[in-house]
Design a protein around this motif. Structure first.
Motif, mmCIF file in Angstrom:
data_model
loop_
_atom_site.group_PDB
_atom_site.id
_atom_site.type_symbol
_atom_site.label_atom_id
_atom_site.label_comp_id
_atom_site.label_asym_id
_atom_site.label_seq_id
_atom_site.Cartn_x
_atom_site.Cartn_y
_atom_site.Cartn_z
ATOM 1 N N HIS A 237 0.884 -1.164 -0.007
ATOM 2 C CA HIS A 237 0.210 -0.042 -0.125
ATOM 3 C C HIS A 237 0.885 1.371 -0.084
ATOM 4 O O HIS A 237 0.400 2.359 -0.708
ATOM 5 N N CYS A 238 1.768 1.268 0.806
ATOM 6 C CA CYS A 238 2.872 2.375 0.840
ATOM 7 C C CYS A 238 3.835 2.830 -0.428
ATOM 8 O O CYS A 238 4.139 3.600 -0.806
ATOM 9 N N GLY A 239 3.626 1.458 -1.419
ATOM 10 C CA GLY A 239 4.458 1.834 -2.599
ATOM 11 C C GLY A 239 5.894 1.242 -2.415
ATOM 12 O O GLY A 239 6.293 1.339 -3.777
ATOM 13 N N VAL A 240 6.408 0.788 -1.663
ATOM 14 C CA VAL A 240 7.811 0.658 -1.445
ATOM 15 C C VAL A 240 7.961 -0.598 -2.218
ATOM 16 O O VAL A 240 8.921 -0.973 -3.084
ATOM 17 N N ILE A 241 7.062 -1.492 -2.105
ATOM 18 C CA ILE A 241 7.278 -2.934 -2.827
ATOM 19 C C ILE A 241 6.378 -2.807 -4.345
ATOM 20 O O ILE A 241 5.380 -2.376 -4.234
ATOM 21 N N LYS A 242 6.856 -3.397 -5.276
ATOM 22 C CA LYS A 242 6.413 -3.387 -6.642
ATOM 23 C C LYS A 242 5.768 -4.811 -6.711
ATOM 24 O O LYS A 242 6.494 -5.808 -6.705
ATOM 25 N N ILE A 243 4.622 -4.923 -6.821
ATOM 26 C CA ILE A 243 4.058 -6.117 -7.014
ATOM 27 C C ILE A 243 4.519 -7.000 -8.149
ATOM 28 O O ILE A 243 4.632 -8.359 -7.925
ATOM 29 N N ASP A 244 4.558 -6.435 -9.246
ATOM 30 C CA ASP A 244 5.302 -7.185 -10.416
ATOM 31 C C ASP A 244 6.446 -8.106 -10.240
ATOM 32 O O ASP A 244 6.553 -9.267 -10.877
ATOM 33 N N ASP A 245 7.284 -7.489 -9.169
ATOM 34 C CA ASP A 245 8.455 -8.079 -8.839
ATOM 35 C C ASP A 245 8.531 -9.490 -7.965
ATOM 36 O O ASP A 245 9.080 -10.431 -8.036
ATOM 37 N N TYR A 246 7.040 -9.701 -7.520
ATOM 38 C CA TYR A 246 6.764 -10.704 -6.655
ATOM 39 C C TYR A 246 5.433 -11.500 -7.224
ATOM 40 O O TYR A 246 4.787 -12.136 -6.327
ATOM 41 N N GLU A 247 4.951 -11.212 -8.377
ATOM 42 C CA GLU A 247 3.544 -11.589 -8.711
ATOM 43 C C GLU A 247 3.090 -12.939 -8.486
ATOM 44 O O GLU A 247 2.237 -13.439 -8.131
ATOM 45 N N ASP A 248 3.931 -13.998 -8.881
ATOM 46 C CA ASP A 248 3.662 -15.261 -8.965
ATOM 47 C C ASP A 248 3.473 -15.671 -7.452
ATOM 48 O O ASP A 248 2.485 -16.519 -7.306
ATOM 49 N N ALA A 249 4.476 -15.399 -6.669
ATOM 50 C CA ALA A 249 4.342 -15.792 -5.231
ATOM 51 C C ALA A 249 3.184 -14.903 -4.477
ATOM 52 O O ALA A 249 2.590 -15.554 -3.637
ATOM 53 N N LEU A 250 2.781 -13.799 -4.852
ATOM 54 C CA LEU A 250 1.909 -13.186 -4.323
ATOM 55 C C LEU A 250 0.376 -13.826 -4.806
ATOM 56 O O LEU A 250 -0.723 -13.498 -3.723
ATOM 57 N N ARG B 88 -0.151 -16.702 -5.090
ATOM 58 C CA ARG B 88 -0.156 -17.954 -4.494
ATOM 59 C C ARG B 88 -0.503 -17.636 -2.944
ATOM 60 O O ARG B 88 -1.506 -18.415 -2.335
ATOM 61 N N TYR B 89 0.090 -16.598 -2.518
ATOM 62 C CA TYR B 89 -0.260 -16.104 -1.167
ATOM 63 C C TYR B 89 -1.709 -15.797 -0.921
ATOM 64 O O TYR B 89 -2.345 -15.921 -0.034
ATOM 65 N N TYR B 90 -2.130 -14.873 -1.953
ATOM 66 C CA TYR B 90 -3.574 -14.648 -2.018
ATOM 67 C C TYR B 90 -4.422 -15.607 -1.943
ATOM 68 O O TYR B 90 -5.507 -15.849 -1.146
ATOM 69 N N GLU B 91 -4.182 -16.674 -2.851
ATOM 70 C CA GLU B 91 -5.134 -17.670 -2.834
ATOM 71 C C GLU B 91 -5.036 -18.666 -1.524
ATOM 72 O O GLU B 91 -6.273 -19.164 -1.172
ATOM 73 N N GLU B 92 -3.998 -18.637 -0.780
ATOM 74 C CA GLU B 92 -4.030 -19.430 0.424
ATOM 75 C C GLU B 92 -4.693 -18.707 1.464
ATOM 76 O O GLU B 92 -5.339 -18.942 2.522
ATOM 77 N N PHE B 93 -4.451 -17.298 1.601
ATOM 78 C CA PHE B 93 -4.619 -16.489 2.925
ATOM 79 C C PHE B 93 -5.529 -15.290 2.703
ATOM 80 O O PHE B 93 -5.954 -14.706 3.704
ATOM 81 N N SER B 94 -6.455 -15.249 1.704
ATOM 82 C CA SER B 94 -7.127 -14.015 1.385
ATOM 83 C C SER B 94 -8.307 -14.071 2.332
ATOM 84 O O SER B 94 -8.848 -13.015 2.695
ATOM 85 N N GLU B 95 -8.753 -15.170 2.635
ATOM 86 C CA GLU B 95 -9.792 -15.443 3.385
ATOM 87 C C GLU B 95 -9.679 -15.149 4.978
ATOM 88 O O GLU B 95 -10.490 -14.788 5.706
ATOM 89 N N ASP B 96 -8.396 -15.256 5.412
ATOM 90 C CA ASP B 96 -8.126 -14.887 6.744
ATOM 91 C C ASP B 96 -7.360 -13.614 7.145
ATOM 92 O O ASP B 96 -7.268 -13.407 8.137
ATOM 93 N N GLN B 97 -6.907 -13.071 6.028
ATOM 94 C CA GLN B 97 -6.129 -11.877 6.097
ATOM 95 C C GLN B 97 -6.455 -10.866 5.411
ATOM 96 O O GLN B 97 -7.106 -10.920 4.232
ATOM 97 N N TYR C 1 -4.871 -9.410 -8.327
ATOM 98 C CA TYR C 1 -5.661 -11.159 -8.325
ATOM 99 C C TYR C 1 -6.644 -11.007 -9.049
ATOM 100 O O TYR C 1 -6.841 -11.951 -9.933
ATOM 101 N N ASN C 2 -7.578 -9.762 -9.259
ATOM 102 C CA ASN C 2 -8.595 -9.865 -9.989
ATOM 103 C C ASN C 2 -8.156 -9.966 -11.446
ATOM 104 O O ASN C 2 -8.715 -10.536 -12.538
ATOM 105 N N ARG C 3 -7.147 -9.168 -11.772
ATOM 106 C CA ARG C 3 -6.589 -9.119 -13.046
ATOM 107 C C ARG C 3 -6.074 -10.454 -13.604
ATOM 108 O O ARG C 3 -6.232 -11.005 -14.626
ATOM 109 N N TYR C 4 -5.298 -11.307 -12.695
ATOM 110 C CA TYR C 4 -4.876 -12.433 -12.893
ATOM 111 C C TYR C 4 -6.116 -13.483 -13.271
ATOM 112 O O TYR C 4 -6.012 -14.222 -14.129
#
Length: 223
Positions: A120-133, A135-144, A153-156
């Motif tokens: 959110h603060c813009g320091v981390i670029k999503i594109d640099d970690y997209e594949d890992a993110l 997978r992370y979203y699919e696993e934890f989005s319901e709890d976090q 993720y919607n774009r994906y």
């Protein structure tokens, strides 16, 4: 009057986003001030808060010098300004490296709060970690709370659905082409049979015709 014009020029320059002098180096430094202000508020980055505060203070001070250089203030040394920019660039990169290391730790520790805040603060670029993110979203989005990843993720998901639809369409097209090829083969086979039958009938007629002709010749004593 001259001092007034200089002061006015500096004031107007301050309204600009960044100094134009050495902008290739300075823009990144100044643009990330706001990001770093938010970054230091993240709990997992508190140990770097003092370094970030030092960077922000020096960046703001140096930015004013940059505007003064833009205004042609002879009292300001451009070489010193460039030296300050280089120091800030080193500090900037060190903060980014620390942020990325802490971000990777957060992913390993399943620390959604840090992940969400850093993106959110813009320091981390999503594109640099997209594949890992993804997978992370699919696993934890319901709890976090992973609101920072929703657009990504919607774009994906949309692209995935498009690929599926495209694959289905291709399968349908392949089936249609196969049917067309099958019909074409059947038509060719039927034509071949028809041609063979017509040829056989024609040959039989020729044989009969020749037989009749031979008999007529025989009767007439031609042979």
């Amino acid at each position: 009057m001259k001092r007034y014009l200089l002061l006015l020029t500096v004031t107007l320059s301050l309204l600009a986003q960044n100094p134009k002098s050495f902008a290739a180096l300075g823009d990144v430094i100044y643009d990330d001030i706001a990001k770093f202000e938010k970054l230091k508020q993240i709990a997992s980055m508190h140990e770097f808060a003092a370094d970030i505060d030092s960077y922000i203070a020096l960046a703001k001070q140096t930015q004013k010098i940059g505007f003064a250089i833009d205004a042609k203030d002879s009292a300001v040394d451009a070489k010193q300004y460039l030296k300050a920019l280089r120091q800030l660039s080193t500090e900037h990169d060190a903060i980014i490296v620390s942020s990325r290391a802490r971000f990777k730790e957060a992913m390993s520790d399943e620390d959604g709060v840090t992940i969400n805040a850093m993106i959110h603060c813009g320091v981390i670029k999503i594109d640099d970690y997209e594949d890992a993110l993804i997978r992370y979203y699919e696993e934890f989005s319901e709890d976090q709370n992973l609101s920072s990843l929703e657009v990504m993720y919607n774009r994906y998901a949309d692209n995935l659905n498009k690929d599926k639809n495209s694959s289905s369409l291709s399968a349908a097209q392949r089936e249609a082409r196969e049917n067309e090829a099958r019909i074409k083969r059947m038509r060719e086979q039927n034509k071949a049979k028809t041609d063979a039958l017509e040829s056989s009938v024609k040959e039989e007629k020729e044989r009969e015709k020749q037989k009749v002709l031979n008999e007529q010749k025989k009767e007439l004593g031609i042979e």
